[in-house]
Design an enzyme around this catalytic site. Sequence first.
Site, PDB file in Angstrom:
ATOM      1  N   SER A  22       0.887  -1.211  -0.014  1.00  0.00           N
ATOM      2  CA  SER A  22      -0.034   0.061  -0.054  1.00  0.00           C
ATOM      3  C   SER A  22       0.872   1.336  -0.068  1.00  0.00           C
ATOM      4  O   SER A  22       0.648   2.130  -0.673  1.00  0.00           O
ATOM      5  CB  SER A  22      -0.978   0.016   1.116  1.00  0.00           C
ATOM      6  OG  SER A  22      -1.677  -1.202   1.250  1.00  0.00           O
ATOM      7  N   ASP A  48       2.672  -6.565  -8.114  1.00  0.00           N
ATOM      8  CA  ASP A  48       2.002  -5.472  -8.096  1.00  0.00           C
ATOM      9  C   ASP A  48       2.735  -4.403  -8.252  1.00  0.00           C
ATOM     10  O   ASP A  48       2.577  -3.440  -8.899  1.00  0.00           O
ATOM     11  CB  ASP A  48       1.325  -5.286  -6.585  1.00  0.00           C
ATOM     12  CG  ASP A  48      -0.264  -5.629  -6.565  1.00  0.00           C
ATOM     13  OD1 ASP A  48      -0.733  -6.461  -7.505  1.00  0.00           O
ATOM     14  OD2 ASP A  48      -1.046  -5.277  -5.829  1.00  0.00           O
ATOM     15  N   ASN A  90      -2.955  -6.376 -12.828  1.00  0.00           N
ATOM     16  CA  ASN A  90      -4.060  -6.578 -11.723  1.00  0.00           C
ATOM     17  C   ASN A  90      -3.774  -5.925 -10.454  1.00  0.00           C
ATOM     18  O   ASN A  90      -4.125  -6.243  -9.387  1.00  0.00           O
ATOM     19  CB  ASN A  90      -3.864  -8.275 -11.445  1.00  0.00           C
ATOM     20  CG  ASN A  90      -4.522  -9.038 -12.518  1.00  0.00           C
ATOM     21  OD1 ASN A  90      -5.543  -8.549 -13.068  1.00  0.00           O
ATOM     22  ND2 ASN A  90      -3.920 -10.055 -13.094  1.00  0.00           N
ATOM     23  N   GLY A  92      -4.870  -3.244  -7.896  1.00  0.00           N
ATOM     24  CA  GLY A  92      -6.037  -2.665  -7.900  1.00  0.00           C
ATOM     25  C   GLY A  92      -5.870  -1.225  -7.368  1.00  0.00           C
ATOM     26  O   GLY A  92      -6.480  -0.247  -7.892  1.00  0.00           O
ATOM     27  N   THR A 165     -15.334   0.302  -0.927  1.00  0.00           N
ATOM     28  CA  THR A 165     -13.756   0.218  -1.002  1.00  0.00           C
ATOM     29  C   THR A 165     -13.433   1.533  -0.791  1.00  0.00           C
ATOM     30  O   THR A 165     -13.631   2.658  -1.535  1.00  0.00           O
ATOM     31  CB  THR A 165     -13.448  -0.270  -2.390  1.00  0.00           C
ATOM     32  OG1 THR A 165     -11.911  -0.465  -2.269  1.00  0.00           O
ATOM     33  CG2 THR A 165     -13.926   0.143  -3.474  1.00  0.00           C
ATOM     34  N   GLN A 167     -10.661   2.592  -1.813  1.00  0.00           N
ATOM     35  CA  GLN A 167      -9.704   3.140  -3.215  1.00  0.00           C
ATOM     36  C   GLN A 167     -10.431   4.139  -3.668  1.00  0.00           C
ATOM     37  O   GLN A 167      -9.469   4.824  -4.517  1.00  0.00           O
ATOM     38  CB  GLN A 167      -9.229   1.696  -3.834  1.00  0.00           C
ATOM     39  CG  GLN A 167      -8.521   0.733  -2.926  1.00  0.00           C
ATOM     40  CD  GLN A 167      -7.941  -0.432  -3.854  1.00  0.00           C
ATOM     41  OE1 GLN A 167      -8.399  -0.699  -5.103  1.00  0.00           O
ATOM     42  NE2 GLN A 167      -6.986  -1.320  -3.494  1.00  0.00           N
ATOM     43  N   ASP A 311      -8.401  -7.459   4.535  1.00  0.00           N
ATOM     44  CA  ASP A 311      -7.266  -8.246   4.043  1.00  0.00           C
ATOM     45  C   ASP A 311      -6.922  -9.202   5.204  1.00  0.00           C
ATOM     46  O   ASP A 311      -6.244 -10.413   4.551  1.00  0.00           O
ATOM     47  CB  ASP A 311      -5.926  -7.446   3.629  1.00  0.00           C
ATOM     48  CG  ASP A 311      -6.396  -6.831   2.209  1.00  0.00           C
ATOM     49  OD1 ASP A 311      -7.211  -7.065   1.515  1.00  0.00           O
ATOM     50  OD2 ASP A 311      -5.344  -5.873   1.808  1.00  0.00           O
ATOM     51  N   LYS A 338     -12.569  -8.279  -3.463  1.00  0.00           N
ATOM     52  CA  LYS A 338     -11.273  -8.237  -3.702  1.00  0.00           C
ATOM     53  C   LYS A 338     -10.713  -9.055  -5.091  1.00  0.00           C
ATOM     54  O   LYS A 338     -11.593  -9.417  -5.933  1.00  0.00           O
ATOM     55  CB  LYS A 338     -10.731  -8.567  -2.447  1.00  0.00           C
ATOM     56  CG  LYS A 338     -11.079  -8.079  -1.135  1.00  0.00           C
ATOM     57  CD  LYS A 338     -10.542  -6.647  -1.339  1.00  0.00           C
ATOM     58  CE  LYS A 338     -10.889  -5.606  -0.296  1.00  0.00           C
ATOM     59  NZ  LYS A 338     -10.517  -4.127  -0.191  1.00  0.00           N
ATOM     60  N   HIS A 382      -3.961 -14.420  -3.952  1.00  0.00           N
ATOM     61  CA  HIS A 382      -2.616 -14.470  -3.029  1.00  0.00           C
ATOM     62  C   HIS A 382      -3.055 -14.691  -1.951  1.00  0.00           C
ATOM     63  O   HIS A 382      -2.426 -15.492  -1.139  1.00  0.00           O
ATOM     64  CB  HIS A 382      -1.730 -13.408  -3.424  1.00  0.00           C
ATOM     65  CG  HIS A 382      -2.341 -11.984  -2.877  1.00  0.00           C
ATOM     66  ND1 HIS A 382      -1.609 -11.016  -2.404  1.00  0.00           N
ATOM     67  CD2 HIS A 382      -3.383 -11.380  -3.301  1.00  0.00           C
ATOM     68  CE1 HIS A 382      -2.392 -10.108  -2.089  1.00  0.00           C
ATOM     69  NE2 HIS A 382      -3.385 -10.323  -3.033  1.00  0.00           N
ATOM     70  N   ARG A 383      -3.982 -14.045  -1.332  1.00  0.00           N
ATOM     71  CA  ARG A 383      -4.373 -14.090   0.209  1.00  0.00           C
ATOM     72  C   ARG A 383      -4.951 -15.313   0.639  1.00  0.00           C
ATOM     73  O   ARG A 383      -4.600 -15.834   1.721  1.00  0.00           O
ATOM     74  CB  ARG A 383      -4.982 -12.856   0.714  1.00  0.00           C
ATOM     75  CG  ARG A 383      -4.258 -11.498   0.413  1.00  0.00           C
ATOM     76  CD  ARG A 383      -4.580 -10.317   1.496  1.00  0.00           C
ATOM     77  NE  ARG A 383      -3.811  -9.003   0.965  1.00  0.00           N
ATOM     78  CZ  ARG A 383      -2.682  -8.742   1.095  1.00  0.00           C
ATOM     79  NH1 ARG A 383      -2.012  -9.978   1.831  1.00  0.00           N
ATOM     80  NH2 ARG A 383      -2.093  -7.795   0.538  1.00  0.00           N
ATOM     81  N   LYS A 409       2.321 -11.908  -6.511  1.00  0.00           N
ATOM     82  CA  LYS A 409       1.755 -10.418  -6.415  1.00  0.00           C
ATOM     83  C   LYS A 409       2.087  -9.471  -5.282  1.00  0.00           C
ATOM     84  O   LYS A 409       2.423  -8.579  -5.435  1.00  0.00           O
ATOM     85  CB  LYS A 409       0.242 -10.763  -6.339  1.00  0.00           C
ATOM     86  CG  LYS A 409      -0.725  -9.370  -6.233  1.00  0.00           C
ATOM     87  CD  LYS A 409      -2.248  -9.565  -6.459  1.00  0.00           C
ATOM     88  CE  LYS A 409      -3.119  -8.417  -6.272  1.00  0.00           C
ATOM     89  NZ  LYS A 409      -3.023  -7.440  -7.374  1.00  0.00           N
TER      90      LYS A 409
END
Length: 428
Positions: A22, A48, A90, A92, A165, A167, A311, A338, A382-383, A409
């Site tokens: 982030s 990312d 990908n 975000g 979200t 974002q 997350d 997500k 990934h998470r 990622k």
Amino acid sequence: MNIIVKKTKMIRGSATPPSSKSHTVRALVLALIANGASVIANPLKSEDSRDAVRALKSLGAQVTVGARTITVRSKGLPIRGMSRAVFTGNSGIATRFLLPILGFRANAELPLLYDCGRQMRARPIKPLAEALNALGMSVKLTRGSYPLKVSGTLLGGKVEVAGLTSQYLSALLLSLPLAPRDSELVVRDLHERPYAQMTEYWMKKGGIRYAHTRVGKKDIYRIPGGQRYQPFKVVIPGDFSSASYIIAAAVLLEGDVAISGLAMKDSQGDKALIPILKRMGASIVVGRSGIRVRGGKKLKGIVIDANAVPDLVPTLAVVATQARGKTDIVNVTQARIKETDRLRSMAEGLLRLGARVVERKDGLTVYRSALRGARVRGFGDHRTVMALSVAGLIAEGVTTIEGGETVRKTFPGFVPLMRGLGARLTVL
């Protein structure tokens, strides 16, 4: 690539998680719109961040990736010398944060094609596009999604944006100070508040003026236009989201693990994992630059409001399978939008491993369960993959997690780092 996990009795040693995604991507975005050279030390090196770097280059920035730094040289605004098409992969954060910046191109009246990876295409963008259209830009969706056809100048003004979200809000907060007009931004029922607060941290760091008030369920931001970001030097801290898998494994297994590079004073919301796990009974000692976990303690189920930390949902769901009674993970509807629907993916994965899990509209109820090895899907997330890998460490037998390549990622070194602690993980 699959990750193969065998039950592990103990892990011990020291580990350093990857740097914050982030923070890294926010730093890259601001370096693009600052006039001069910005140096980002200890950045995240992952898919990312590579997606973000590629996008910056297509927007005219000169980016040098060194062993321990990323240096971005930009001429600031208006953006010149860019491609007629921008691809953000990908990521975000990069996809949503760079979209408003396209409103500051030198030839903003010329349409530009804005696209992303297949996984990102499945995630919503319409609320942000509608807000930008109200602020002077023209963002046209193709069949309701990407690719986008973008033109026009981000002028500023008054607009309301969805809060499901954070974002959308962060993308507008970073860009509206650069608009020629003053702006008023209204958000109803803001989710993921710590991420918005992280964005405010970067705005303050850049000397940006704004006023923020809360009235009931509304957040109101008043942002003077005509401001500019200056080039900067910054050191990126460790990522609490990525560290969560190391911490969870250290809590659930016998052993003693020291995790460095984490600062509890940092603006990352996922540092909330530490007090949550301590409430459940985990033994975690916080130091100046990291934490120490002594594992194998008895845990108890609690109610966790995960609205601010979506997350962490996969990690918390795995830990909950070993907590006495039941654990309710609530108020986190946004976990469904997500990289995948994480409530669905974790419910399915843990059920396959023998856990008792109830999926609800806004969360999960997880009961203490004895896990057994099985083949589970990673859902391209990934998470989900890393959380289910931790579950495999406490499951009898062998667990196979499909789609292990997705860890690239944010945490490309996940498997070797865990193996270095004694975890029985391999890739196939």
